[in-house]
Design a protein around this motif. Structure first.
Motif, PDB file in Angstrom:
ATOM      1  N   LEU A 296      19.359  -0.009 100.198  1.00  0.00           N
ATOM      2  CA  LEU A 296      19.539   0.309 101.717  1.00  0.00           C
ATOM      3  C   LEU A 296      18.142   0.381 102.414  1.00  0.00           C
ATOM      4  CD1 LEU A 296      21.923   1.795 100.775  1.00  0.00           C
ATOM      5  CD2 LEU A 296      21.554   3.431 102.144  1.00  0.00           C
ATOM      6  N   LEU A 304      19.677   2.098 110.227  1.00  0.00           N
ATOM      7  CA  LEU A 304      19.900   1.118 108.928  1.00  0.00           C
ATOM      8  C   LEU A 304      19.773  -0.189 109.575  1.00  0.00           C
ATOM      9  CD1 LEU A 304      23.169   2.713 107.264  1.00  0.00           C
ATOM     10  CD2 LEU A 304      20.984   2.401 106.234  1.00  0.00           C
ATOM     11  N   LEU A 307      22.192  -3.245 103.934  1.00  0.00           N
ATOM     12  CA  LEU A 307      22.876  -2.148 102.921  1.00  0.00           C
ATOM     13  C   LEU A 307      23.539  -3.402 102.148  1.00  0.00           C
ATOM     14  CD1 LEU A 307      25.305   0.619 103.777  1.00  0.00           C
ATOM     15  CD2 LEU A 307      25.258  -0.507 101.767  1.00  0.00           C
ATOM     16  N   TYR A 333      29.273   2.435 108.069  1.00  0.00           N
ATOM     17  CA  TYR A 333      28.133   2.696 108.843  1.00  0.00           C
ATOM     18  C   TYR A 333      27.738   1.424 109.642  1.00  0.00           C
ATOM     19  CZ  TYR A 333      27.585   6.969 106.097  1.00  0.00           C
ATOM     20  OH  TYR A 333      27.649   8.018 105.473  1.00  0.00           O
ATOM     21  N   THR A 367      26.989   5.260  97.794  1.00  0.00           N
ATOM     22  CA  THR A 367      26.701   5.087  99.045  1.00  0.00           C
ATOM     23  C   THR A 367      26.272   6.308  99.688  1.00  0.00           C
ATOM     24  OG1 THR A 367      29.078   4.995  99.921  1.00  0.00           O
ATOM     25  CG2 THR A 367      27.843   2.965  99.410  1.00  0.00           C
ATOM     26  N   GLU A 368      27.090   7.429  99.470  1.00  0.00           N
ATOM     27  CA  GLU A 368      26.697   8.701 100.213  1.00  0.00           C
ATOM     28  C   GLU A 368      25.546   9.317  99.395  1.00  0.00           C
ATOM     29  OE1 GLU A 368      27.958  10.225 103.064  1.00  0.00           O
ATOM     30  OE2 GLU A 368      28.238   8.117 102.930  1.00  0.00           O
ATOM     31  N   MET A 371      22.545   7.423 101.090  1.00  0.00           N
ATOM     32  CA  MET A 371      22.432   7.611 102.144  1.00  0.00           C
ATOM     33  C   MET A 371      21.762   9.287 102.268  1.00  0.00           C
ATOM     34  SD  MET A 371      23.398   5.742 104.569  1.00  0.00           S
ATOM     35  CE  MET A 371      23.564   6.634 106.221  1.00  0.00           C
ATOM     36  N   ARG A 386      23.761  10.370 109.650  1.00  0.00           N
ATOM     37  CA  ARG A 386      24.879   9.799 109.929  1.00  0.00           C
ATOM     38  C   ARG A 386      25.359   9.267 111.255  1.00  0.00           C
ATOM     39  NH1 ARG A 386      24.008  11.815 104.485  1.00  0.00           N
ATOM     40  NH2 ARG A 386      25.628  11.075 103.253  1.00  0.00           N
ATOM     41  N   ASN A 389      23.952   6.285 112.627  1.00  0.00           N
ATOM     42  CA  ASN A 389      24.274   5.133 112.191  1.00  0.00           C
ATOM     43  C   ASN A 389      25.664   5.066 112.146  1.00  0.00           C
ATOM     44  OD1 ASN A 389      21.896   3.445 110.975  1.00  0.00           O
ATOM     45  ND2 ASN A 389      21.733   5.618 110.239  1.00  0.00           N
TER      46      ASN A 389
END
Lengths: 751, 334
Positions: A296, A304, A307, A333, A367-368, A371, A386, A389
């Protein structure tokens, strides 16, 4: 549909209508059915994971008292292969018919089947079968490297592009990004552990093959078994009245199903085959191990710019189950440069399969987690990250979302959790001598429909019957169907009879993908409208009816009564009166609705349809004894209109409990020498127990999504498990300072 | 499961006579006593235990808990774990025993399991329980699959190159710290043995787990009178909050006067091939002031000889933390 708050049973908490049957032991699960002359079958499991059968000696077993047969390659009879048909039919993950050759490709593969008069005799006979093998070292290595695959690969559900999604120039954008993260996240093999074991009771009367199953998809089961035995579909009937949970393991037929049927065919008697818990770890699917590299890139302000998700998963030696970890990545996102790509690694293991939230659950863990880590790097609150994005449209498809309220989920969740009190420094929050860790993550899960048919009867005693060949896997489908029928027929829930779980009923949807409820709604509504139409015709054509000589379109039906529109509902006549006057037991209506999932995609969809949600988690950490516990979870779900908040909340709570297990405990361990899933029992495969479950708070936003169905209901079976593990690892880091990038977060990783 | 013959012993003599015909009282026994059956039946289903004869001893007159003249306690072999754990004298004077029992299994299992049965509880090593795997304990000479395999939960103390199986009992750890005595009636005589000598180290005969010989029947367990002004405690650490065998546990019985430890008994669970009494830790504690530094030294001493395997190195640190914390808690309340 009347939506008056007084009468509607839609959206009201309704206890399960099948609850009394379950608690009184009268609910008939598949293995509860008994028949005269029933025989019992126990499979013999390979005790190597790679090699060949040299010799199979059944002589001693065959001589044992009460033994009817020991089946193996030479005497089981023909079992055909099956292929994918149209729609949701013909799906089978392990395509090799049992006993097809002498090659052993995974530990526990069935090599023979003992059939005897009792279960105990069959087990003793199975133990007495001597099998010798030529053995080779199995490959169960946990380190997954993508094999050299073509760009488009065949999978269980059809061809897939390994480059799943791409936009912009992700490599260049990542290279020049001021803030970057490049980490690999690992999720282990996990095994479904529904309390009810898998099993099949097969009855073959020479014409008809009847299977009592705990299937999540009876029509697919029928299609596959018809193919395997070369029978017309109408000669196979599958019955599944109750299911003691499935979590995906019971979606598609496994090799024990044709074995029971083949034994019944050979012996001319009903045969019951119930798996052991160990077999559930070996031959009935599991969640694939995944290894996901996340890259990322972001601006210092937290936008962002790139990704990339490159993931590899394990698969079995012969089959190509696709663990779609990129399911939610491309739309979740806003990011101009993105790439999602996958690779696969063959192992000597039983085939992985769908497990609650397949793909998206391990995918969103990665992914989380990425993030959350990047937010920490940026020194931006993870919720705010969050928000920064949040996409305006689905950027992978270039279409709007049908109904996405993730920001409202975050806002409500943060408020209910008291997130604003969080201090970001590791170990900075304490209570009662314990260190607190707070973490959060978001969730997404596909929302779509399978095809469905249903029929409804309005009956002369004021009751109604709804029939739909779907399944209730413990999620509350009986109750949901009753609510829909009660609402449309204008009767109370106790006046509704629900028939499901039988392929002799109209074809219902798979209980999977969180789509059963969304799928049945349009079919049931159409069926009810059709029945009402018939009723109105009865009302206007029956001699002596109060509505005789009226035209159908002058009449209306509401709250169970027919009335002349001009005169209003107060003048209505109950449908039972009209039926009795016409000397009819019932009128029937049928309805069907098409699929929005799994069909050939002819054109780009108009909307991107998904459910969303978030979890806020508090863990407590007691460093002096390395004790980590999940102490509090607040979950907020944007899952369309909730038909039954009681069973709905139950789904999310259950998923959170499973998420605690995923984060902290669950891991199927393969023995490195012989390839056995060695912790194949519920004492050694650690799952969350009641004592691990803290206070769970669940909130639904309840925005109807009318793109899915007229009531706006999406599915809720799986989304609760998405994101929860990432929220727990984030909370763990906040408490301990340890970043866990390989689940589960066991004690050994914290000290 | 293999076919077996079930008989009932109406008096101890019958049971002893029946048991004496066995070729061994250890792994591979062709005759087994059965009480609660919570271990034996499991292992018979798995074909790990294949007795031809099973002798029901539940009708023997060993079901009582009695206070002894010297102030100690006599616990009948047939006393159920739940009864023992909730007995008022045990809760008051031997809290460590009550806590240890209640930290294990489930109410249903504790209602069945007996004192003698728990003493003889078999290891939970996954390779021992699977007849398809090599295991020196189950099949002497076949090798140990655990050493090269999945050994996260296995022992780090008292192991040998032949076996690293953990003794899984919680009760035994408390009994070790309480210096219990096991009373055995055999074909020749009645004798007693301290619990520290009752279980054997695996060495090169891991199939031998206790001193019991064919015909030996455990009739009761005695506890010495509680040490004056002593406090005791059991702390069990595991992955989940309930229903799991210990990764590490500690049973401590400590007498402290004015902050000074005058007497300490320490045993560890989840880490040893037998209930692991630690005289080394006791020596570090005795005569010392109850401080974290002293507890730490005791923990270091207890784990000095630990031999971790590929997956259980963490147990060394976990067991130390467990013991230190147990000592902290027990002296806090003292």
């Amino acid at each position: 549909m009347p939506e008056s708050a007084q009468t509607s049973v839609i959206g009201k908490p309704q206890p399960r209508i099948d609850g009394p049957f379950k608690v009184s032991g009268t609910a008939m699960y598949a293995s509860d059915f008994h028949f005269p002359d029933l025989l019992y079958a126990v499979p013999i499991e390979a005790t190597i994971a790679n090699g060949k059968i040299q010799k199979l000696d059944a002589a001693a077993a065959e001589r044992m008292p009460g033994v009817r047969a020991i089946f193996h390659r030479a005497n089981i009879g023909k079992i055909f292969r099956s292929v994918m048909g149209k729609g949701m039919e013909g799906i089978c993950i392990e395509r090799r018919p049992p006993f097809e050759d002498d090659v052993i490709r995974y530990y526990g593969q069935y090599v023979a089947l003992a059939v005897a008069d009792t279960f105990e005799l069959a087990k003793a006979a199975a133990d007495a079968v001597r099998v010798t093998y030529s053995k080779e070292k199995p490959n169960v290595s946990p380190d997954l490297k993508a094999e050299d695959d073509p760009q488009v690969v065949a999978t269980t559900y059809g061809p897939e592009h390994r480059l799943q999604s791409e936009r912009g120039n992700p490599d260049a954008a990542f290279a020049s990004a001021p803030v970057k993260l490049d980490q690999t996240y690992v999720t282990p093999s996990e095994t479904h552990n529904p309390i009810e074991l898998q099993g099949t009771t097969a009855i073959w009367d020479g014409q008809m093959l009847t299977l009592y199953e705990e299937s999540q998809a009876i029509f697919n089961m029928r299609g596959v078994l018809a193919q395997m035995f070369g029978l017309p579909k109408e000669s196979v009937r599958v019955i599944t009245k109750f299911v003691g949970s499935g979590f995906g393991s019971k979606l598609w037929p496994w090799t024990h199903c044709p074995l029971a049927a083949a034994a019944a065919r050979k012996l001319g008697k009903p045969v019951k085959l119930v798996l052991s818990r160990r077999m559930m770890f070996q031959t009935a699917g599991h969640r694939a191990r995944t290894q996901q590299r996340m890259r990322l890139g972001a601006t210092p302000a937290g936008k962002l710019v790139s990704l990339m998700q490159d993931y590899v998963y394990e698969r079995s030696m012969l089959d190509d189950y696709h663990e779609n970890c990129g399911e939610a990545t491309a739309f979740h996102y806003s990011v101009p440069n993105l790439r999602v790509k996958f690779g696969r690694a063959r192992r000597n293991i039983g085939s992985p399969s769908d497990m609650r939230g397949p793909g998206a659950v391990p995918g969103l863990y990665a992914t989380e987690s990425a993030m959350n880590e990047l937010a920490d790097q940026l020194k931006i609150d993870p919720v705010q990250f969050r928000v920064l994005n949040e996409p305006k449209i689905d950027e992978s498809l270039g279409v709007p979302f049908s109904s996405r309220h993730l920001l409202e989920c975050l806002q409500l969740g943060a408020e209910k959790f008291d997130w604003s009190k969080r201090t970001p420094e590791v170990g900075s929050m304490k209570r009662d001598g314990l260190t607190l860790g707070w973490g959060m993550a978001t969730a997404a899960w596909v929302a779509a429909r399978f095809a469905a048919e249903a029929n409804i009867q309005l009956r002369d005693d004021g009751t109604t019957r709804i029939a739909c060949g779907t399944q209730d896997i413990g999620t509350g489908t009986y109750t949901i169907l009753a609510q829909l029928a009660a609402e449309k027929a204008g009767v109370t829930l106790d006046k509704v009879e629900v028939a499901l779980g039988d392929t002799s009923l109209p074809e219902g949807p798979v209980s999977g993908g969180s789509m059963a409820t969304a799928s049945v709604i349009p079919a049931v509504l159409a069926a009810a409208d059709d029945a009402i139409k018939s009723l109105l015709t009865v009302a206007t054509t029956t001699p002596g009816s109060p509505f005789e000589k009226r035209k159908n379109d002058e009449l209306a039906f509401e709250s169970g009564r027919v009335f002349v529109k001009a005169n209003g509902p107060a003048s209505g006549v109950p449908f039972a009166d009209l039926l009795r006057r016409a000397d009819l037991r019932f009128v029937t209506g049928s309805g069907k609705s098409n699929a929005t999932f799994g069909e050939e995609k002819k054109e780009k969809p108009k909307f991107s349809t998904h459910s969303y949600g978030c979890h806020f988690v508090e863990v407590t950490w007691q460093a002096e004894i390395a004790r980590l516990r999940v102490n509090r979870v607040v979950s907020v779900m944007d899952a369309g209109r909730i038909i039954n908040p009681l069973t709905g909340r139950n789904q999310i709570e259950g998923a959170v409990v499973m998420g605690i297990g995923m984060a902290l405990f669950e891991h199927t361990a393969y023995d490195p020498q012989n390839g056995a899933p060695i912790n194949s029992n519920v004492a050694d495969y650690i799952m969350a127990v009641n004592a691990d479950v803290p206070k769970l708070e669940v909130h639904f936003l309840d925005y109807p999504d009318k793109e899915i169905n007229p009531l706006g209901a999406r599915g809720i079976g799986e989304i609760g498990l998405a994101g929860i593990a990432a929220a727990i690892t984030a909370a763990t880091h906040h408490a301990t300072g340890v970043r866990i990038r390989e689940l589960p977060i066991t004690i050994d990783k914290l000290i | 499961m293999k076919l077996f013959e079930l008989s009932r012993a109406d008096d101890p003599g019958q049971a002893i006579a029946a048991g004496a015909k066995a070729t061994t009282a250890q792994q591979g026994a062709d005759i087994r006593f059965i009480a609660g059956g919570t271990t034996l039946i499991d292992l018979m289903k798995l074909n790990v235990e294949t007795p031809q004869k099973v002798v029901d001893v539940t009708h023997l007159p060993f079901g009582k808990i009695e206070t002894l003249a010297d102030g100690g306690l006599k616990i009948g072999a047939m006393v159920r774990n739940s009864e023992l754990a909730y007995h008022p004298v045990v809760r008051k004077d031997y809290a460590v025993l009550s806590e240890a029992i209640l930290s294990g299994a489930s109410p249903q299992l504790r209602n069945m399991a007996t004192t003698a049965g728990n003493l003889l509880q078999r290891t939970r090593c996954m390779y021992f329980r699977d007849t398809a795997m090599p295991c020196n304990k189950r099949e002497p000479g076949s090798g140990c699959a655990a050493i090269t395999g999945v050994n996260r939960s296995l022992a780090i103390l008292g192991t040998s190159e032949h076996c690293i199986a953990t003794n899984p009992s919680d009760m035994n750890v408390a009994l070790a710290a309480l210096e219990a005595t096991i009373h055995i009636r055999g074909t020749k005589d009645e004798h007693s043995i301290p619990i520290s000598d009752f279980h054997l180290l695996p060495g090169d005969t891991p199939q031998r787990e206790t001193v019991l010989e064919p015909g030996d029947l455990i009739i009761h367990v005695t506890l010495p009178p509680p040490a004056p002004r002593s406090r005791s405690l059991y702390l069990k650490l595991r992955d989940r909050a309930s229903y799991e065998f210990a990764l590490a546990s500690a049973a401590v019985v400590v007498t402290a006067t004015g902050g000074k430890i005058t007497r300490a008994r320490v045993a560890l669970g989840g880490v040893g091939t037998k209930p692991w009494r630690s005289p080394e830790a006791e020596a570090e504690l005795t005569g010392q002031t109850a401080t974290e530094t002293v507890f730490q030294k005791a923990a270091e001493a207890a784990l000095r000889d630990a031999k971790p395997q590929s997956q259980n190195r963490f147990k060394v640190e976990l067991a130390k933390r467990c013991l230190v914390h147990a000592l902290k808690l027990v002296t806090q309340t003292a």
